[in-house]
Motif scaffolding. Structure first.
Motif, PDB file in Angstrom:
ATOM      1  N   UNK A  27      46.544  99.665  30.668  1.00  0.00           N
ATOM      2  CA  UNK A  27      46.530  98.447  31.489  1.00  0.00           C
ATOM      3  C   UNK A  27      47.955  98.089  31.902  1.00  0.00           C
ATOM      4  N   UNK A  28      48.862  98.169  30.937  1.00  0.00           N
ATOM      5  CA  UNK A  28      50.255  97.769  31.205  1.00  0.00           C
ATOM      6  C   UNK A  28      50.930  98.703  32.204  1.00  0.00           C
ATOM      7  N   UNK A  29      50.562  99.968  32.198  1.00  0.00           N
ATOM      8  CA  UNK A  29      51.244 100.917  33.095  1.00  0.00           C
ATOM      9  C   UNK A  29      50.463 101.209  34.366  1.00  0.00           C
ATOM     10  N   UNK A  30      49.145 101.166  34.303  1.00  0.00           N
ATOM     11  CA  UNK A  30      48.349 101.587  35.441  1.00  0.00           C
ATOM     12  C   UNK A  30      47.868 100.491  36.366  1.00  0.00           C
ATOM     13  N   UNK A  31      47.714  99.296  35.863  1.00  0.00           N
ATOM     14  CA  UNK A  31      47.168  98.225  36.705  1.00  0.00           C
ATOM     15  C   UNK A  31      48.171  97.535  37.618  1.00  0.00           C
ATOM     16  N   UNK A  32      49.441  97.439  37.256  1.00  0.00           N
ATOM     17  CA  UNK A  32      50.356  96.676  38.117  1.00  0.00           C
ATOM     18  C   UNK A  32      50.387  97.119  39.573  1.00  0.00           C
ATOM     19  N   UNK A  33      50.045  98.362  39.852  1.00  0.00           N
ATOM     20  CA  UNK A  33      50.035  98.827  41.246  1.00  0.00           C
ATOM     21  C   UNK A  33      48.762  98.418  41.982  1.00  0.00           C
ATOM     22  N   UNK A  34      47.756  97.937  41.227  1.00  0.00           N
ATOM     23  CA  UNK A  34      46.442  97.683  41.832  1.00  0.00           C
ATOM     24  C   UNK A  34      46.030  96.222  41.878  1.00  0.00           C
ATOM     25  N   UNK A  35      46.600  95.412  41.001  1.00  0.00           N
ATOM     26  CA  UNK A  35      46.183  94.007  40.931  1.00  0.00           C
ATOM     27  C   UNK A  35      47.415  93.116  40.756  1.00  0.00           C
ATOM     28  N   UNK A  36      47.271  91.820  41.059  1.00  0.00           N
ATOM     29  CA  UNK A  36      48.401  90.900  40.894  1.00  0.00           C
ATOM     30  C   UNK A  36      48.845  90.785  39.426  1.00  0.00           C
ATOM     31  N   UNK A  37      50.100  90.407  39.199  1.00  0.00           N
ATOM     32  CA  UNK A  37      50.640  90.305  37.843  1.00  0.00           C
ATOM     33  C   UNK A  37      49.820  89.408  36.911  1.00  0.00           C
ATOM     34  N   UNK A  38      49.281  88.305  37.454  1.00  0.00           N
ATOM     35  CA  UNK A  38      48.511  87.409  36.583  1.00  0.00           C
ATOM     36  C   UNK A  38      47.219  88.073  36.089  1.00  0.00           C
ATOM     37  N   UNK A  39      46.681  88.986  36.875  1.00  0.00           N
ATOM     38  CA  UNK A  39      45.476  89.716  36.443  1.00  0.00           C
ATOM     39  C   UNK A  39      45.846  90.706  35.331  1.00  0.00           C
ATOM     40  N   UNK A  40      46.994  91.347  35.481  1.00  0.00           N
ATOM     41  CA  UNK A  40      47.465  92.241  34.426  1.00  0.00           C
ATOM     42  C   UNK A  40      47.641  91.451  33.127  1.00  0.00           C
ATOM     43  N   UNK A  41      48.237  90.280  33.234  1.00  0.00           N
ATOM     44  CA  UNK A  41      48.439  89.435  32.049  1.00  0.00           C
ATOM     45  C   UNK A  41      47.110  89.079  31.397  1.00  0.00           C
TER      46      UNK A  41
END
Length: 124
Positions: A74-88
């Motif tokens: 999640x920490x490495x793969x999602x930041x390119x696909x969703x906004x930062x608050x979603x990653x959090x």
């Protein structure tokens, strides 16, 4: 087993204390609840709680590993696909799940120990 009244921290509340009437039945139900539903279809697991406990321990350990892997992904793969608050939010969800699984792993271990005859003694 004498059925001592001490239960260690992490003992699952739905499992009766070791040595009390019906405790192995409640342990079996709890352990089956920790496993995938298809485990209920194996008679050996229902007839032999110690075997079930070993299956449950390995299954939950695998879930713990998956939670850690998922958190890293999640920490490495999602930041390119969703906004930062979603990653959090996703990280928080994985952290919550990982903490839950660690508690389950401890509970399963305690039940397995009791099924193998360990008696728990309060540490002073």
């Amino acid at each position: 087993m004498s059925g001592s009244s001490y239960l260690p921290p992490g003992w699952p509340p739905q499992v009766r204390p070791p040595g009390t009437p019906g405790w192995e039945r409640t342990a079996t139900g709890y352990l089956l609840d920790c496993c995938p539903p298809e485990f209920r279809g194996y008679p050996v697991l229902r007839r032999h709680p110690v075997v079930l406990a070993r299956f449950a321990a390995r299954y939950v350990a695998g879930q713990c590993e998956t939670a850690q892997d998922g958190l890293a992904e999640i920490r490495t793969g999602l930041p390119r696909s969703v906004p930062p608050e979603v990653v959090t939010e996703a990280v928080e969800a994985w952290l919550e799940q990982a903490a839950h699984l660690l508690r389950v792993r401890r509970s399963v271990r305690l039940v397995e120990d009791a099924l193998r005859g360990k008696e728990f003694v309060a540490q002073l």
